[in-house]
Motif scaffolding. Structure first.
Motif, short mmCIF file in Angstrom:
data_model
loop_
_atom_site.label_atom_id
_atom_site.label_comp_id
_atom_site.label_asym_id
_atom_site.label_seq_id
_atom_site.Cartn_x
_atom_site.Cartn_y
_atom_site.Cartn_z
N PRO A 13 -5.54 5.32 12.42
CA PRO A 13 -5.67 6.82 11.79
C PRO A 13 -5.53 6.55 10.14
O PRO A 13 -4.96 5.74 9.50
CB PRO A 13 -4.00 7.30 12.06
N SER A 14 -6.79 7.09 9.52
CA SER A 14 -6.93 6.45 8.23
C SER A 14 -5.61 7.00 7.27
O SER A 14 -5.53 6.42 6.38
CB SER A 14 -8.44 7.34 7.58
N SER A 15 -5.01 7.94 7.98
CA SER A 15 -3.98 8.33 6.89
C SER A 15 -2.86 7.00 6.74
O SER A 15 -2.29 6.95 5.44
CB SER A 15 -3.13 9.43 7.30
N LEU A 16 -2.84 6.38 7.66
CA LEU A 16 -1.67 5.21 7.63
C LEU A 16 -2.32 4.11 6.40
O LEU A 16 -1.70 3.81 5.53
CB LEU A 16 -1.37 4.38 8.90
N LEU A 17 -3.78 3.81 6.62
CA LEU A 17 -4.11 2.91 5.73
C LEU A 17 -4.28 3.66 4.42
O LEU A 17 -4.01 2.83 3.23
CB LEU A 17 -5.44 2.32 6.17
N ASP A 18 -4.58 4.76 4.26
CA ASP A 18 -4.55 5.25 3.04
C ASP A 18 -3.06 5.27 2.41
O ASP A 18 -3.07 5.03 1.13
CB ASP A 18 -4.88 6.87 3.07
N ALA A 22 -2.35 3.69 -0.93
CA ALA A 22 -1.46 4.10 -2.22
C ALA A 22 -0.22 3.56 -2.54
O ALA A 22 0.31 3.42 -3.82
CB ALA A 22 -1.11 5.77 -1.81
N ALA A 23 0.79 3.10 -1.58
CA ALA A 23 1.91 2.23 -1.91
C ALA A 23 1.38 1.12 -2.65
O ALA A 23 2.26 0.58 -3.42
CB ALA A 23 2.74 1.91 -0.55
N LEU A 24 0.49 0.24 -2.33
CA LEU A 24 0.03 -0.76 -2.96
C LEU A 24 -0.40 -0.70 -4.38
O LEU A 24 0.19 -1.45 -5.27
CB LEU A 24 -1.12 -1.50 -2.10
N LYS A 25 -1.02 0.40 -4.58
CA LYS A 25 -1.40 0.86 -6.08
C LYS A 25 -0.09 1.01 -6.81
O LYS A 25 0.13 0.55 -7.95
CB LYS A 25 -2.33 2.16 -5.64
N ARG A 26 0.89 1.69 -6.14
CA ARG A 26 1.87 1.99 -6.94
C ARG A 26 2.71 0.63 -7.16
O ARG A 26 3.42 0.43 -8.15
CB ARG A 26 3.15 2.89 -6.10
N ALA A 27 2.88 -0.17 -6.32
CA ALA A 27 3.40 -1.59 -6.43
C ALA A 27 2.52 -2.61 -7.40
O ALA A 27 2.96 -3.69 -7.66
CB ALA A 27 3.71 -2.04 -5.26
N VAL A 40 2.38 -6.14 11.33
CA VAL A 40 1.08 -6.38 11.92
C VAL A 40 1.00 -5.25 13.19
O VAL A 40 0.01 -4.71 13.34
CB VAL A 40 0.93 -7.92 12.83
N ARG A 41 2.09 -5.02 14.01
CA ARG A 41 1.77 -3.86 15.05
C ARG A 41 1.84 -2.63 14.41
O ARG A 41 1.03 -1.77 14.91
CB ARG A 41 3.15 -4.13 15.90
N GLN A 42 2.56 -2.50 13.50
CA GLN A 42 2.58 -0.87 12.77
C GLN A 42 1.33 -0.72 12.30
O GLN A 42 0.68 0.38 12.58
CB GLN A 42 3.53 -1.02 11.61
N LEU A 43 0.52 -1.85 11.68
CA LEU A 43 -0.83 -1.38 11.02
C LEU A 43 -2.20 -1.40 12.20
O LEU A 43 -2.92 -0.83 12.05
CB LEU A 43 -1.35 -2.61 10.13
N LEU A 129 6.03 -8.89 -2.82
CA LEU A 129 6.74 -7.56 -2.45
C LEU A 129 7.77 -7.50 -1.40
O LEU A 129 7.96 -8.25 -0.50
CB LEU A 129 5.47 -6.54 -2.07
N ARG A 130 8.59 -6.35 -1.65
CA ARG A 130 9.55 -6.13 -0.57
C ARG A 130 9.33 -4.70 -0.18
O ARG A 130 9.45 -3.84 -0.66
CB ARG A 130 10.96 -6.34 -1.23
N GLY A 131 9.52 -4.58 1.39
CA GLY A 131 9.66 -3.37 1.95
C GLY A 131 8.72 -2.21 1.61
O GLY A 131 9.08 -1.06 1.86
N VAL A 132 7.41 -2.62 1.34
CA VAL A 132 6.24 -1.90 1.24
C VAL A 132 5.94 -1.02 2.56
O VAL A 132 6.06 0.25 2.82
CB VAL A 132 4.93 -2.54 0.75
N LEU A 133 5.74 -1.90 3.79
CA LEU A 133 5.50 -1.22 4.89
C LEU A 133 6.75 -0.57 5.41
O LEU A 133 6.68 0.53 6.35
CB LEU A 133 5.06 -2.32 5.99
N GLN A 134 7.86 -1.16 5.49
CA GLN A 134 9.18 -0.60 5.59
C GLN A 134 9.25 0.88 5.22
O GLN A 134 9.76 1.69 6.02
CB GLN A 134 10.19 -1.50 5.38
N ALA A 135 9.13 0.86 4.06
CA ALA A 135 9.31 2.18 3.60
C ALA A 135 8.39 3.41 4.31
O ALA A 135 8.86 4.60 4.42
CB ALA A 135 8.74 2.40 2.21
N LEU A 136 7.30 2.97 4.74
CA LEU A 136 6.35 4.03 5.51
C LEU A 136 6.70 4.27 6.84
O LEU A 136 6.30 5.05 7.51
CB LEU A 136 4.75 3.47 5.44
N ARG A 137 7.79 3.43 7.27
CA ARG A 137 8.06 3.60 8.50
C ARG A 137 9.72 4.44 8.87
O ARG A 137 10.18 4.88 9.64
CB ARG A 137 8.59 2.36 9.35
N LEU A 138 10.03 4.88 7.47
CA LEU A 138 11.42 5.64 7.63
C LEU A 138 11.00 6.83 8.37
O LEU A 138 12.19 7.03 9.17
CB LEU A 138 11.95 6.02 6.10
#
Ligand SMILES: CSCC[C@H](N)C(=O)N1CCC[C@H]1C(=O)O
Length: 362
Positions: A13-18, A22-27, A40-43, A129-138
């Motif tokens: 879903p492009s929304s997840l990669l988007d 966006a989170a990477l840019k912020r970081a 890996v599974r999340q993405l 980095l810490r917690g970038v993908l975790q934050a998107l799973r909250l």
């Protein structure tokens, strides 16, 4: 065979990669090297994610795995897969990361893995980095909530089936085996090693089932979960065998009061730390606060322990769509313990309890 591209299932879903980009840019980075299997599974949806890595750049997302998984990657991955082992993996990615700031998960990449990446990508800058993908799973999607709900329903059914065998003369291990066998028969697997802690072992919050034989007039804590489609459930019941003494009953009633009060306070906007304080305050008024040896709870999803945190020092604030545990416990060394845990969905106007197994009236 050396390496090859395999086609992939329809794009993620492009929304997840988007959202990741966006989170990477912020970081402050351009790309992300993902070595945490859960990420890996999340993405990608690739279920053998222990043997997978993902690279996300501004233009592409690629799953890297090896030839043992060619078919599986083709069937499961939502992003294109490249079949290779390091160092070919790194060589394939080298041009794409040249000149980029590439984030990596500081909590997962090993020192050796980082040295390998530095050697293979001399023109990239590697950034922890810490917690970038975790934050998107909250906050969970409707599909994720459905899987967690199904996992919890299954765990609850299995608990009901196994409940009659929790009695004096039965080994803790045999209770756990009955639970875990039923979960596997149903196409699931345990979320974690099932906790069956009877009598004095109840003082161990992580008392996974032992050879101990359950005795008369004891409390037994069962903490269990099922996994479905990668999503976990988690709940605990402490049950009475025979006629536990007055001290154990008093502890049970205090923990139940704390648990139910904390569940009733769940709603968007509440801080995890405030819920912890509420439950801890009730136990303290019963003279038991010092025996509540852990935090009130945690988020549940692709991991059994994920955000938000319900620790006293947590700054996490609840939002609708989060799935959390509320699990106060009291642990008295040499005596025993009690934990009661519900799995709770935060809704727009409050909460929904997902774990329906009855609690003892002691
Ligand atoms: C090993 S997974 C344990 C699952 C359990 N429900 C749980 O999360 N806890 C039991 C004791 C406290 C809490 C924990 O923080 O591990």
């Amino acid at each position: 065979m050396t390496s090859s591209e395999v086609s992939s299932r329809p794009a993620a879903p492009s929304s997840l990669l988007d959202r990741v980009r966006a989170a990477l840019k912020r970081a402050g980075v351009d790309a992300l090297w993902v070595s945490d299997p859960v990420g890996v599974r999340q993405l990608t949806g690739f279920t053998s994610s222990e043997d997978g890595k993902v690279l996300i750049t501004p233009q592409e997302a690629t799953l890297y795995t090896d030839a043992r998984y060619t078919v599986q990657a083709q069937e499961e991955s939502r992003v294109p897969a490249f079949i290779a082992r390091p160092p070919e993996t790194y060589a394939h990615a080298k041009d794409g990361v040249s000149g980029l700031r590439v984030g990596f998960e500081a909590t997962h990449l090993t020192v050796a893995g980082l040295e390998d990446l530095r050697g293979a990508w001399p023109d990239a800058t590697l950034v922890p980095l810490r917690g970038v993908l975790q934050a998107l799973r909250l906050v969970k999607s409707a599909e994720e909530i459905a899987l967690i709900r199904a996992a919890q329903d299954l765990a609850g059914r299995v608990f009901t089936e196994v409940r009659p065998m929790i009695r004096s003369g039965v080994r803790e291990l045999d209770v756990a085996l009955a639970i875990e066998t039923r979960l596997r028969e149903a196409g699931s697997r345990p979320s974690f090693s099932t906790i069956v802690a009877s009598g004095p072992r109840g003082a161990m919050p992580h008392g996974t089932a032992s050879e101990r034989v359950i005795g008369d007039d004891e409390l037994v804590t069962i903490d269990m979960g099922a996994q479905l489609g990668g999503y976990h459930s988690d709940f605990t019941r402490t049950v009475a065998v025979g006629d536990p003494n007055a001290q154990l009953r008093r502890i049970y009633r205090a923990v139940r009061e704390a648990e139910e009060a904390a569940v009733a306070a769940v709603k968007p906007g509440v801080r995890g730390a405030d819920l912890d304080r509420l439950a801890r305050g009730i136990l303290t008024r019963h003279g038991l606060g010092e025996y509540f040896a852990h935090s009130l709870g945690h988020g549940v999803g692709l991991e059994v322990h994920e955000g938000p945190s319900l620790r006293g020092v947590s700054e996490d604030v609840l939002e609708a769509g989060m799935v959390i545990t509320i699990e106060p416990g009291v642990y008295l060394p040499g005596v025993g313990g009690v934990r009661i845990e519900d799995l709770v969905l935060v809704t727009d106007d409050g909460y929904e309890v997902l774990s329906h197994s009855p609690k003892e009236d002691l």
